[in-house]
Enzyme design. Structure first.
Site, PDB file in Angstrom:
ATOM      1  N   ALA A  52       0.818  -1.209   0.000  1.00 14.57           N
ATOM      2  CA  ALA A  52       0.000   0.000   0.000  1.00 14.57           C
ATOM      3  C   ALA A  52       0.857   1.267   0.000  1.00 14.57           C
ATOM      4  O   ALA A  52       0.354   2.347  -0.289  1.00 14.57           O
ATOM      5  CB  ALA A  52      -0.930  -0.021   1.212  1.00 14.57           C
ATOM      6  N   ARG A  98      -0.443  -3.972  12.137  1.00 10.84           N
ATOM      7  CA  ARG A  98       0.333  -4.319  13.337  1.00 10.84           C
ATOM      8  C   ARG A  98      -0.476  -4.050  14.583  1.00 10.84           C
ATOM      9  O   ARG A  98      -1.285  -3.119  14.605  1.00 10.84           O
ATOM     10  CB  ARG A  98       1.604  -3.487  13.401  1.00 10.84           C
ATOM     11  N   ARG A 105      -6.322  -8.758  20.684  1.00  7.82           N
ATOM     12  CA  ARG A 105      -6.091  -9.594  19.501  1.00  7.82           C
ATOM     13  C   ARG A 105      -7.314  -9.603  18.601  1.00  7.82           C
ATOM     14  O   ARG A 105      -7.208  -9.637  17.386  1.00  7.82           O
ATOM     15  CB  ARG A 105      -5.789 -11.028  19.945  1.00  7.82           C
ATOM     16  N   ASN A 137      -0.915 -12.792  10.190  1.00  5.93           N
ATOM     17  CA  ASN A 137      -1.496 -13.323  11.430  1.00  5.93           C
ATOM     18  C   ASN A 137      -2.787 -12.631  11.835  1.00  5.93           C
ATOM     19  O   ASN A 137      -2.939 -11.440  11.551  1.00  5.93           O
ATOM     20  CB  ASN A 137      -0.478 -13.162  12.563  1.00  5.93           C
ATOM     21  N   ASP A 165       6.807 -23.013  13.246  1.00  5.62           N
ATOM     22  CA  ASP A 165       6.899 -23.572  14.600  1.00  5.62           C
ATOM     23  C   ASP A 165       7.634 -24.922  14.543  1.00  5.62           C
ATOM     24  O   ASP A 165       8.471 -25.219  15.403  1.00  5.62           O
ATOM     25  CB  ASP A 165       5.514 -23.814  15.203  1.00  5.62           C
ATOM     26  N   ARG A 168      11.317 -24.510  14.119  1.00  3.14           N
ATOM     27  CA  ARG A 168      11.935 -24.108  15.394  1.00  3.14           C
ATOM     28  C   ARG A 168      12.075 -25.339  16.294  1.00  3.14           C
ATOM     29  O   ARG A 168      13.095 -25.529  16.960  1.00  3.14           O
ATOM     30  CB  ARG A 168      11.059 -23.054  16.089  1.00  3.14           C
ATOM     31  N   HIS A 192      -1.346 -21.951  14.840  1.00  2.00           N
ATOM     32  CA  HIS A 192      -0.046 -21.260  14.887  1.00  2.00           C
ATOM     33  C   HIS A 192      -0.172 -20.250  16.022  1.00  2.00           C
ATOM     34  O   HIS A 192      -0.640 -19.139  15.828  1.00  2.00           O
ATOM     35  CB  HIS A 192       0.236 -20.576  13.550  1.00  2.00           C
ATOM     36  N   THR A 247      10.049 -10.798  13.182  1.00  2.00           N
ATOM     37  CA  THR A 247      10.752 -12.005  12.736  1.00  2.00           C
ATOM     38  C   THR A 247      10.826 -11.938  11.215  1.00  2.00           C
ATOM     39  O   THR A 247       9.911 -11.413  10.578  1.00  2.00           O
ATOM     40  CB  THR A 247      10.010 -13.299  13.141  1.00  2.00           C
TER      41      THR A 247
HETATM   42  P1  NAD Z   1       5.212  -5.146   8.398  1.00  2.00           P
HETATM   43  O1  NAD Z   1       4.399  -4.134   9.115  1.00  2.00           O
HETATM   44  O2  NAD Z   1       6.697  -4.967   8.307  1.00  2.00           O
HETATM   45  O3  NAD Z   1       4.673  -5.325   6.906  1.00  2.00           O
HETATM   46  C1  NAD Z   1       3.319  -5.326   6.568  1.00  2.00           C
HETATM   47  C2  NAD Z   1       3.216  -4.674   5.212  1.00  2.00           C
HETATM   48  O4  NAD Z   1       1.861  -4.776   4.768  1.00  2.00           O
HETATM   49  C3  NAD Z   1       3.575  -3.175   5.223  1.00  2.00           C
HETATM   50  O5  NAD Z   1       4.615  -2.915   4.300  1.00  2.00           O
HETATM   51  C4  NAD Z   1       2.266  -2.493   4.846  1.00  2.00           C
HETATM   52  O6  NAD Z   1       2.455  -1.313   4.087  1.00  2.00           O
HETATM   53  C5  NAD Z   1       1.593  -3.592   4.035  1.00  2.00           C
HETATM   54  N1  NAD Z   1       0.150  -3.392   3.892  1.00  2.00           N
HETATM   55  C6  NAD Z   1      -0.731  -2.956   4.817  1.00  2.00           C
HETATM   56  N2  NAD Z   1      -1.962  -2.894   4.266  1.00  2.00           N
HETATM   57  C7  NAD Z   1      -1.861  -3.296   2.981  1.00  2.00           C
HETATM   58  C8  NAD Z   1      -2.766  -3.460   1.912  1.00  2.00           C
HETATM   59  N3  NAD Z   1      -4.073  -3.205   2.066  1.00  2.00           N
HETATM   60  N4  NAD Z   1      -2.303  -3.902   0.732  1.00  2.00           N
HETATM   61  C9  NAD Z   1      -0.992  -4.179   0.568  1.00  2.00           C
HETATM   62  N5  NAD Z   1      -0.082  -4.041   1.546  1.00  2.00           N
HETATM   63  C10 NAD Z   1      -0.509  -3.612   2.732  1.00  2.00           C
HETATM   64  O7  NAD Z   1       4.882  -6.559   9.091  1.00  2.00           O
HETATM   65  P2  NAD Z   1       5.749  -7.892   8.964  1.00  2.00           P
HETATM   66  O8  NAD Z   1       6.704  -7.982  10.095  1.00  2.00           O
HETATM   67  O9  NAD Z   1       6.247  -8.026   7.554  1.00  2.00           O
HETATM   68  O10 NAD Z   1       4.617  -8.995   9.217  1.00  2.00           O
HETATM   69  C11 NAD Z   1       3.620  -9.202   8.244  1.00  2.00           C
HETATM   70  C12 NAD Z   1       2.596 -10.227   8.742  1.00  2.00           C
HETATM   71  O11 NAD Z   1       3.184 -11.516   8.822  1.00  2.00           O
HETATM   72  C13 NAD Z   1       2.063  -9.917  10.157  1.00  2.00           C
HETATM   73  O12 NAD Z   1       0.678 -10.195  10.187  1.00  2.00           O
HETATM   74  C14 NAD Z   1       2.822 -10.909  11.018  1.00  2.00           C
HETATM   75  O13 NAD Z   1       2.154 -11.199  12.221  1.00  2.00           O
HETATM   76  C15 NAD Z   1       2.859 -12.090  10.081  1.00  2.00           C
HETATM   77  N6  NAD Z   1       3.840 -13.143  10.391  1.00  2.00           N
HETATM   78  C16 NAD Z   1       3.412 -14.420  10.266  1.00  2.00           C
HETATM   79  C17 NAD Z   1       4.278 -15.461  10.569  1.00  2.00           C
HETATM   80  C18 NAD Z   1       3.791 -16.885  10.437  1.00  2.00           C
HETATM   81  O14 NAD Z   1       4.475 -17.839  10.821  1.00  2.00           O
HETATM   82  N7  NAD Z   1       2.611 -17.098   9.891  1.00  2.00           N
HETATM   83  C19 NAD Z   1       5.596 -15.207  10.965  1.00  2.00           C
HETATM   84  C20 NAD Z   1       6.007 -13.871  11.051  1.00  2.00           C
HETATM   85  C21 NAD Z   1       5.118 -12.843  10.773  1.00  2.00           C
END
Ligand code: NAD
Length: 332
Positions: A52, A98, A105, A137, A165, A168, A192, A247
């Site tokens: 975005a 975030r 939650r 998430n 997970d 890890r 998860h 992460t």
């Molecule tokens: P981040 O905030 O660095 O990145 C999120 C990105 O999404 C940002 O660049 C933001 O601009 C973009 N965004 C927001 N709204 C948008 C939209 N409508 N269209 C397109 N892009 C959009 O966060 P992150 O650290 O990269 O984490 C991303 C997600 O991954 C989080 O939900 C986090 O919890 C999840 N995550 C999941 C796991 C897993 O094992 N499933 C592991 C780590 C992180």
């Protein structure tokens, strides 16, 4: 004027090689770690980034393009417009809001569902045959939301789930036994998150079932020791986030491994979030949670029938109920 003079009669690239296109939605820490790992693995002919924030997006695109001299050739493009994802073989969704300090939650979940309403329909429109791989998430519920919003068959909607997970977990066991983590077969299944289930009964190292080996050798182990290893896995993400803020590397490798299994039709078994209804006695409703599933070019090909103890089965059902409870508040 072309740099090379074409040889007459030479076949066009499109007639000689299948074109593989991967789109990564969300160019944050996780999306970029996934993108860069995919690039090093020579998995895609075309890699698309969507976010975005246009400036951040262009910056990330240029930074990756500038590594072209060191990487297998991949066309990298980025845009805020989803039209750029047209014809993707795989769409990996990492976009996510975030958690704000003090935010519940559930509230975060509502914000992410609203975000998915802007993300999933255009992906499904521009790539009706794609496979959706959800990482954002809470991944299990958002995989369910993606399934609902896309209208895709459940075989083409998968969440990265407990794949991370489990890696890890394998690292900790390997470290404990001083062996290679790739020789450790160990699954964490279910949600998860906090209600995940460690399948101790099926852990093996180099084909040797670990718990029955210890029993046969009359080597005593405490159930608490096993629980504490699982607890370390659950706390891992919180620890990394508290130390570095997010992460990225492990989730990058873990999702790239899923992309590889899917696009290269590896038929490998990964613990990933799939529609679990009907498996392992999960029958309370449409719920996505992680089970050992076989992945290939068609997406989720099947779920492996790992032997679970009664306690593990019960914990898995409890995990399903935890997710269903939150899901029921979405009104989808
Ligand atoms: P981040 O905030 O660095 O990145 C999120 C990105 O999404 C940002 O660049 C933001 O601009 C973009 N965004 C927001 N709204 C948008 C939209 N409508 N269209 C397109 N892009 C959009 O966060 P992150 O650290 O990269 O984490 C991303 C997600 O991954 C989080 O939900 C986090 O919890 C999840 N995550 C999941 C796991 C897993 O094992 N499933 C592991 C780590 C992180």
């Amino acid at each position: 004027q072309a740099f090379f003079k074409p040889i007459s009669g030479a076949a066009s690239p499109s007639s000689t090689k299948r074109h593989t296109k991967i789109s990564v939605i969300g160019a944050g820490n996780v999306g970029m770690a996934i993108a860069q790992t995919i690039l090093t693995q020579d998995l895609a002919d075309e890699l698309v980034l969507v976010d975005a924030k246009p400036e951040k997006l262009r910056g990330e695109m240029l930074d990756l393009q500038h590594a072209a001299a060191f990487l297998p050739r991949t066309k990298i493009i980025a845009d805020v417009d989803y039209a750029v994802t047209h014809g993707s073989d795989l769409c990996i969704v990492t976009a996510g809001a975030r958690q704000i300090l003090g935010e519940s939650r559930l509230n975060l979940l509502h914000r992410n569902v609203a975000l998915f309403r802007n993300v999933i329909p255009p992906l499904a429109k521009y790539s009706p045959d794609t496979i959706l791989l959800i990482v954002s998430n809470p991944v299990d519920i958002l995989t369910y939301v993606a399934w609902k919003l896309s209208g895709f068959p459940s075989s083409r909607v998968v969440g990265s789930g407990t794949n991370l997970d489990s890696s890890r977990f394998r690292f900790l066991i390997a470290d404990h036994l001083d062996v290679n983590a790739q020789d450790v077969q160990a699954y964490i299944v279910g949600e998860h998150g906090d209600s995940s289930v460690a399948l101790w009964s099926s852990i093996s190292v180099g084909g040797v079932p670990v718990l029955s080996f210890l029993d046969k050798q009359e080597i005593a182990y405490e159930k608490e020791t096993l629980e504490s290893i699982h607890k370390v896995v659950i706390d891992s993400a919180y620890e990394v986030i508290s130390l570095k803020g997010y992460t990225s590397w492990a989730i990058g490798y873990s999702v790239a491994a899923l992309a590889w299994s899917i696009l290269r039709d590896q038929r490998k078994i990964h613990p990933v979030s799939v529609l679990a209804k009907g498996f392992y006695g999960v029958d309370g409703g449409d719920v996505f949670l992680s089970l050992p599933a076989q992945l290939g070019r068609g997406g989720v090909l099947g779920v492996t029938n790992v032997h679970l103890t009664d306690e593990e089965t019960q914990r898995l059902r409890d995990s399903a109920n935890t997710i269903l409870e939150q899901q029921s508040q979405l009104g989808l």
